[in-house]
Write an enzyme that holds these catalytic residues in place. Structure first.
Site: not given
Length: 308
Positions: A21, A23-27, A150, A176
């Site tokens: 993951g 391609n965006t954000g934290i990753g 989380s 979640y």
């Protein structure tokens, strides 16, 4: 105590890394920081076009970055197996596996194999991926598996009678929380198994606090606005991951998150977890059930054993 920053990340030259993951954000920030320190990084993403665009963004900053894009859909165990098979064919080591990708509170959906989407993606997909790659991880000196959890694990409950929400009324937040508690229990059991055979590999975990990323797109308006106006920027949100992944003092089983109030923001430090996240019996049962559901037997190679 000195504030830990990206400047504290040791040199990563000659290390290989997979970030799911990314391609965006934290990753994305994790992949960017690792590449900036010299690691060879595979961006493992469901959307390879977005991953390719992410590579260009990283190379605009780090021109010599050694980056590869590979398709990985954690919601499809066939895709997970295909990714791992291809990776193992091309690599003889894996220094760092960052289990980062995830979904947060979508309406009830199911993976290709019929698992509830959050449990199936956040936990089972990463369990299967790690299991397929353990022959590389456990035979690479000082390798690490980092799994992003989380604070929502605190509300999690592992319901072995209905892990995939087939009989209960679906509650997105509870689902979640279950998936994030499963992440921590997975790390607990993986580290136990690594230690049992004398492996030098470590399993660590982390959480980003409250960060302004696309992960909250299915959340309510309050959560989205809180992430945007109160939460940390993605580069800061990625620092717990980076510390869990690279700090020489981050021992196996450790859990890292922001130092601030309620662990929503601040520099990365060791943080606590619930008693449920420390339950070794539940962790072992979840591991066995995950093997049954995914069909992946996650075997840790003994220390000094070469991969097949």
């Amino acid at each position: 105590m000195t504030r830990w920053t990206v400047e504290d990340v040791p040199d990563q030259s000659d290390r290989t890394a997979i970030v799911t993951g990314s391609n965006t954000g934290i990753g994305f920030e994790t992949a960017r920081m690792l590449a900036g320190r010299g690691a060879r990084v595979t961006l493992a993403c469901r959307d390879t076009d977005k991953a390719a665009a992410a590579v260009e963004r990283i190379r605009a900053e780090h021109h010599a970055a050694d980056l590869t894009v590979a398709r990985l859909d954690l919601g499809d165990l066939d895709s997970v197996a295909a990714f791992a098979t291809a990776y193992r064919a091309d690599h003889d080591r894996l220094d760092l596996l960052v289990n980062n990708a995830g979904v947060m509170m979508p309406p009830l959906q199911r993976t290709r194999q019929g698992f509830e989407l959050q449990f199936g993606t956040n936990h089972l997909g990463h369990f299967a991926l790690t299991g397929h790659l353990l022959p590389l991880v456990s035979t690479t000196p000082a390798a690490r598996v980092v799994t992003v959890a989380s604070v929502a694990h605190r509300n999690g409950l592992i319901d072995f009678d209905d892990l995939n929400w087939e009989r209960r009324r679906y509650r997105r937040w509870a689902a979640y929380g279950q998936s994030k508690l499963a992440n921590l229990l997975f790390t607990l059991e993986l580290q136990r198994r690594l230690s049992a055979v004398g492996s030098t590999a470590r399993a660590t975990s982390c959480h980003p606090g409250l960060a302004a990323t696309e992960l909250t797109r299915h959340s309510n308006v309050v959560a989205v606005l809180a992430g945007r106006f109160v939460g940390m920027a993605p580069p800061d949100g990625a620092l717990p991951t980076m510390r869990a992944a690279t700090d020489p003092q981050a021992e196996g089983g450790s859990y890292w998150g922001p130092a601030g109030r309620f662990e929503t923001s601040g520099p990365p430090v060791r943080v606590g977890r619930t008693d449920a996240a420390r339950d070794t019996a539940t962790a072992q049962r979840l591991w066995a059930e995950s093997e049954r559901l995914t069909g992946v037997t996650a075997t840790v190679a003994p220390a000094g054993h070469d991969q097949p």
